[in-house]
Design a protein around this motif. Structure first.
Motif, short mmCIF file in Angstrom:
data_model
loop_
_atom_site.label_atom_id
_atom_site.label_comp_id
_atom_site.label_asym_id
_atom_site.label_seq_id
_atom_site.Cartn_x
_atom_site.Cartn_y
_atom_site.Cartn_z
N ASN A 194 0.77 -1.47 -0.14
CA ASN A 194 -0.04 -0.12 -0.17
C ASN A 194 0.91 1.20 -0.01
OD1 ASN A 194 -2.04 -1.93 2.35
ND2 ASN A 194 -2.31 -1.83 0.22
N THR A 195 1.93 1.25 -0.83
CA THR A 195 2.68 2.19 -0.88
C THR A 195 2.82 3.40 -1.98
OG1 THR A 195 4.59 0.87 0.30
CG2 THR A 195 5.32 2.81 -0.96
N PHE A 196 2.15 2.97 -3.11
CA PHE A 196 2.48 3.77 -4.33
C PHE A 196 1.04 4.31 -4.93
CE2 PHE A 196 6.26 0.87 -4.43
CZ PHE A 196 6.94 1.82 -4.38
N ALA A 224 -4.32 1.88 -0.55
CA ALA A 224 -5.56 1.33 -0.52
C ALA A 224 -6.54 2.49 0.01
CB ALA A 224 -5.61 0.34 0.92
N LYS A 225 -6.18 3.43 0.75
CA LYS A 225 -7.08 4.46 1.38
C LYS A 225 -6.81 5.86 0.52
CE LYS A 225 -7.09 2.61 5.94
NZ LYS A 225 -7.03 2.84 7.50
N GLU A 226 -6.33 5.96 -0.30
CA GLU A 226 -6.06 7.25 -1.34
C GLU A 226 -6.32 6.93 -2.79
OE1 GLU A 226 -2.54 9.42 -0.39
OE2 GLU A 226 -2.42 8.46 1.83
N GLN A 293 -6.29 1.32 -17.47
CA GLN A 293 -6.03 1.79 -16.02
C GLN A 293 -6.67 1.01 -15.14
OE1 GLN A 293 -7.92 5.52 -18.45
NE2 GLN A 293 -7.28 6.37 -16.55
N ILE A 294 -6.13 0.61 -14.14
CA ILE A 294 -6.41 -0.49 -13.09
C ILE A 294 -6.47 0.48 -11.70
CG2 ILE A 294 -5.83 -2.43 -11.98
CD1 ILE A 294 -3.90 -3.21 -14.45
N THR A 295 -7.53 -0.04 -10.82
CA THR A 295 -7.55 0.82 -9.83
C THR A 295 -8.30 -0.15 -8.71
OG1 THR A 295 -10.05 1.51 -10.33
CG2 THR A 295 -8.26 3.03 -10.56
N LYS A 296 -8.26 -0.03 -7.41
CA LYS A 296 -8.85 -0.83 -6.44
C LYS A 296 -10.28 -0.46 -6.35
CE LYS A 296 -5.05 -1.94 -3.67
NZ LYS A 296 -4.42 -1.94 -2.18
N SER A 297 -10.79 0.64 -6.71
CA SER A 297 -12.33 0.69 -6.62
C SER A 297 -12.75 1.56 -7.71
CB SER A 297 -12.57 1.48 -5.16
OG SER A 297 -11.88 2.75 -5.19
#
Length: 297
Positions: A194-196, A224-226, A293-297
């Motif tokens: 969860n660094t980049f 994860a949170k940004e 483009q890949i995202t977590k949400s």
């Protein structure tokens, strides 16, 4: 009457490997290689570049120029693989493509990143499977990112990245830049989890056996949170890209696939499709990189 040759693509690719190891060819095998290889002489030619004198017979130095900035990349000369390269690939379970050349998708990635500096300004960025590191170096020199990590799984390639970072250190301003040997199946990545803010990569989806690990490490590395994203540039290459995108979906990530993402790149693509001597065997499926483009949400 002599029978027509019916060699498969796989046998012709083995012939390319045979040439690299034995250093010999004839006119017939050269014609076969030209027919099967997708390698371009100049790629999309988006960033001005020229060869610079090198003191090493197996190496070339290429100067990339954009605006007032010059970046110098040392890399292997063409057709200079040896048996040791393949032994290292087997030992680390990695592919050897990073040593072969500067691939066209990397040039497109570098150009795209240079064209969108706001996307990286103040961000922590990592390039995966970077080869000689052109895109990572361009981000470091042109976008005011806070940190750029340029990574590859091949220790020989990482040595080149370190040299290229050192050669261009004066171009990076306040951006922290470092090389890293990173394998996509590494078990211990706690310091990178969860660094980049941004992950970038080009042409990393060809080998299907690496898809699951590649999807997994994207999920591990992204914050994860940004807001965070991975920007991949990859040709379809048969069903390899589709299979990678299925792994992305299965692991709980989201993606958007874009075909026409930059007017200049698209114009080059259309020119090559119509036929151009600088890329005579251009094929959309194998050569034109799509933007994922890949995202977590």
């Amino acid at each position: 009457m002599k029978e027509a040759r019916t060699d498969s693509s796989s046998s012709l690719r083995w012939n390319i490997l045979r040439q690299a190891l034995l250093r010999r060819s004839d006119s017939q095998s050269e014609a076969e290689i030209k027919r099967i290889s997708r390698k371009a002489t100049k790629g999309f030619n988006l960033i001005q570049c020229q060869l610079v004198d090198s003191d090493h017979p197996r190496e070339a130095c290429v100067c990339y120029t954009f605006g007032s900035t010059k970046l110098y990349l040392t890399q292997r000369v063409d057709n200079c693989s040896d048996l040791n390269d393949f032994e290292i690939s087997n030992r680390y379970n990695i592919d050897n493509t990073g040593l072969v050349c500067q691939w066209p998708s990397e040039e497109v990635l570098a150009y795209f990143c240079k064209s969108q500096p706001d996307r990286f300004r103040g961000k922590r960025v990592i390039e995966l499977g970077s080869g000689y590191g052109l895109a990572g170096l361009v981000i470091a020199a042109a976008t005011e990112a806070s940190e750029v990590v340029i990574s590859d799984g091949n220790p020989q390639v990482v040595n080149y990245i370190k040299r290229n970072i050192e050669s261009n250190s004066m171009a990076f301003g306040d951006t922290s830049v470092k090389a890293m040997e990173l394998h996509w199946n590494q078990q211990e990545l706690s310091e990178l989890t969860n660094t980049f803010d941004v992950i970038v990569a080009s042409d990393c989806t060809f080998f299907k056996e690496f898809h699951k690990h590649l999807a997994s490490i994207i999920k591990i590395l992204l914050k994860a949170k940004e807001p965070s994203e991975a920007l991949f540039f990859s040709p379809k290459r048969g069903d390899s890209l589709d299979k990678f995108l299925k792994e992305i979906k299965d692991i709980g990530l989201h993606y958007v696939l874009t075909e026409n993402y930059d007017p200049r790149v698209w114009k080059c693509h259309e020119m090559f499709v119509k036929g151009d001597d600088s890329w005579p065997n251009y094929d959309k499926n194998h050569c034109y990189p799509l933007l994922i483009q890949i995202t977590k949400s």
